[in-house]
Design a protein around this motif. Structure first.
Motif, PDB file in Angstrom:
ATOM      1  N   TYR A 140       7.561  15.896 -14.860  1.00 23.95           N
ATOM      2  CA  TYR A 140       8.175  14.875 -14.004  1.00 23.95           C
ATOM      3  C   TYR A 140       8.365  15.375 -12.586  1.00 23.95           C
ATOM      4  CZ  TYR A 140       9.240  12.925 -18.910  1.00 23.95           C
ATOM      5  OH  TYR A 140       8.739  12.492 -19.995  1.00 23.95           O
ATOM      6  N   TYR A 141       8.035  14.435 -11.548  1.00 28.73           N
ATOM      7  CA  TYR A 141       8.461  14.876 -10.354  1.00 28.73           C
ATOM      8  C   TYR A 141       9.439  13.824  -9.754  1.00 28.73           C
ATOM      9  CZ  TYR A 141       8.266  15.314  -5.394  1.00 28.73           C
ATOM     10  OH  TYR A 141       8.889  15.453  -3.917  1.00 28.73           O
ATOM     11  N   THR A 148       3.735  12.500 -13.951  1.00 24.92           N
ATOM     12  CA  THR A 148       4.460  11.256 -13.937  1.00 24.92           C
ATOM     13  C   THR A 148       5.639  11.322 -12.650  1.00 24.92           C
ATOM     14  OG1 THR A 148       4.646  11.173 -16.380  1.00 24.92           O
ATOM     15  CG2 THR A 148       6.466   9.936 -15.067  1.00 24.92           C
ATOM     16  N   LEU A 149       5.699  10.528 -11.784  1.00 22.20           N
ATOM     17  CA  LEU A 149       6.532  10.314 -10.769  1.00 22.20           C
ATOM     18  C   LEU A 149       7.676   9.590 -10.940  1.00 22.20           C
ATOM     19  CD1 LEU A 149       3.707   9.596  -7.952  1.00 22.20           C
ATOM     20  CD2 LEU A 149       4.627  11.985  -8.873  1.00 22.20           C
ATOM     21  N   VAL A 196       5.932  12.606  -2.648  1.00 29.70           N
ATOM     22  CA  VAL A 196       5.397  12.225  -3.939  1.00 29.70           C
ATOM     23  C   VAL A 196       3.918  12.069  -4.057  1.00 29.70           C
ATOM     24  CG1 VAL A 196       7.175  10.708  -4.355  1.00 29.70           C
ATOM     25  CG2 VAL A 196       5.139   9.665  -3.540  1.00 29.70           C
ATOM     26  N   ALA A 251       2.627  15.595  -5.186  1.00 24.43           N
ATOM     27  CA  ALA A 251       3.204  15.991  -6.214  1.00 24.43           C
ATOM     28  C   ALA A 251       2.107  16.374  -7.523  1.00 24.43           C
ATOM     29  CB  ALA A 251       4.158  15.072  -6.998  1.00 24.43           C
ATOM     30  N   ILE A 262       4.213   6.066 -13.012  1.00 25.71           N
ATOM     31  CA  ILE A 262       5.233   5.894 -12.123  1.00 25.71           C
ATOM     32  C   ILE A 262       6.344   5.292 -12.527  1.00 25.71           C
ATOM     33  CG2 ILE A 262       5.992   5.077  -9.703  1.00 25.71           C
ATOM     34  CD1 ILE A 262       2.924   5.413  -8.948  1.00 25.71           C
ATOM     35  N   LEU A 275      10.840   7.783  -9.026  1.00 20.76           N
ATOM     36  CA  LEU A 275      11.471   7.453  -7.792  1.00 20.76           C
ATOM     37  C   LEU A 275      12.646   6.529  -7.855  1.00 20.76           C
ATOM     38  CD1 LEU A 275       8.139   7.721  -7.576  1.00 20.76           C
ATOM     39  CD2 LEU A 275       8.645   6.674  -5.471  1.00 20.76           C
ATOM     40  N   LYS A 277      -1.951   8.203 -12.116  1.00 24.29           N
ATOM     41  CA  LYS A 277      -0.512   8.699 -12.578  1.00 24.29           C
ATOM     42  C   LYS A 277       0.408   7.501 -13.031  1.00 24.29           C
ATOM     43  CE  LYS A 277      -0.077  12.360  -9.013  1.00 24.29           C
ATOM     44  NZ  LYS A 277       0.048  13.762  -9.993  1.00 24.29           N
ATOM     45  N   GLN A 281       2.646  16.720 -10.801  1.00 22.50           N
ATOM     46  CA  GLN A 281       3.022  16.439 -12.118  1.00 22.50           C
ATOM     47  C   GLN A 281       2.360  14.853 -12.545  1.00 22.50           C
ATOM     48  OE1 GLN A 281       4.912  17.551  -9.755  1.00 22.50           O
ATOM     49  NE2 GLN A 281       6.644  18.664 -10.624  1.00 22.50           N
TER      50      GLN A 281
END
Length: 311
Positions: free
Chosen positions: A49-50, A121-122, A114, A117, A152, A124, A150, A119
């Motif tokens: 995860y980011y 999965t982002l 983002v 990134a 999100i 936010l 991705k 990863q």
């Protein structure tokens, strides 16, 4: 994506959540500040995860072009800075230092992390909350492109912000975790209007200095103190007079991550770096503002702060 339950005083505050996110999907969770922080904290130890937290800061001394070049280099991407500047719609701002951008544009540029990134999965927190309309549209375009490859997850307290980019929306509150039914929209219309009206006034804190009125966005504020009946708003090592009372400011800043840490102080929790223990009954908060600012923390507020930060 899983979240473990959390109890406070024997009562379930955060239920166990199993969120099944499919590829190329954007999901929104509408919830309050404390639950947002608890969700973010549980994801912090997972490398897939980011996490982007509301009020996140950027390298203020770099220009927009220097920042994008730096991000390209550390993420080892093949894109050229010039092409990404065009893609981000920042051609006019390319030579401007981050510190000299408007607060909306500065947050937009910070959110561009983002894009870099790696990863899958982002996550936010409040990505649209501090953005003006034009920057909001640009960010939506970028997130829509990112969602093609991705997953999100957007955590927000605002229904309309969730509607901007999300394919599925859930509500998390004292009643539990449940999908947002289409019928909820009729019930939320008046609430959303009230939130929007409130945001117009709350996004700016009015101060005065040398007979000039100066407006600040909440993320810019480090802390606020009451000194001999005067209210001082501290921003970047400088202080500004404010006509509002601490109680009024506390209410206005409640959903922006601010905390009444002492009868005479309100602090921006995003700026807190360290809890200092002086004696058994004496505590302070050190801020990461570059000015080595320290504000007092009341003993009675310590347990409340630890619960809020899940520590």
């Amino acid at each position: 994506m899983q979240f473990q339950p959390i109890y406070y005083n024997g009562e379930l505050f955060l239920p166990k959540i199993e969120l099944n996110m499919t590829p190329n999907q954007s999901v929104g969770i509408i919830t309050d500040l404390k639950r947002k922080q608890l969700l973010m904290n549980q994801l912090g130890d997972h490398s897939q995860y980011y996490l982007f937290r509301a009020g996140q800061n950027e390298y203020m001394r770099l220009s927009v072009e220097e920042l994008i070049t730096f991000l390209i280099r550390i993420t080892e991407r093949n894109e050229r800075a010039a092409s990404l500047i065009d893609y981000f719609a920042l051609k006019e701002e390319r030579k401007v230092k981050i510190k000299d951008l408007s607060s909306s544009k500065r947050m937009y540029v910070t959110l561009l992390r983002v894009f870099f990134a790696h990863q899958p999965t982002l996550v936010l927190e409040e990505p649209y909350f501090y953005l003006e309309e034009q920057d909001c549209r640009q960010l939506k375009r970028i997130l829509d492109d990112l969602s093609q490859e991705k997953q999100i997850l957007i955590l927000t307290s605002n229904l309309e912000d969730a509607l901007i980019s999300c394919d599925a929306i859930y509500r998390l509150n004292e009643s539990g975790f449940h999908p947002l039914d289409i019928r909820d929209f009729d019930e939320d219309k008046q609430e959303v209007q009230k939130q929007d009206e409130a945001n117009i006034t709350l996004q700016k804190i009015s101060t005065k200095r040398n007979e000039k009125v100066i407006l600040f966005n909440p993320p810019e504020i480090d802390f606020i103190e009451s000194v001999e009946g005067s209210i001082l708003v501290h921003v970047g090592g400088e202080n500004y007079d404010c006509a509002l009372t601490l109680t009024e400011l506390e209410q206005r800043l409640l959903n922006f991550g601010f905390f009444r840490c002492h009868r005479s102080y309100i602090v921006n929790l995003q700026k807190v770096r360290e809890i200092i223990t002086w004696t058994k009954n004496s505590y302070s908060l050190r801020l990461n503002t570059g000015q080595d600012a320290v504000v007092p923390l009341s003993r009675s507020k310590l347990s409340e702060l630890k619960a809020l930060l899940n520590i």
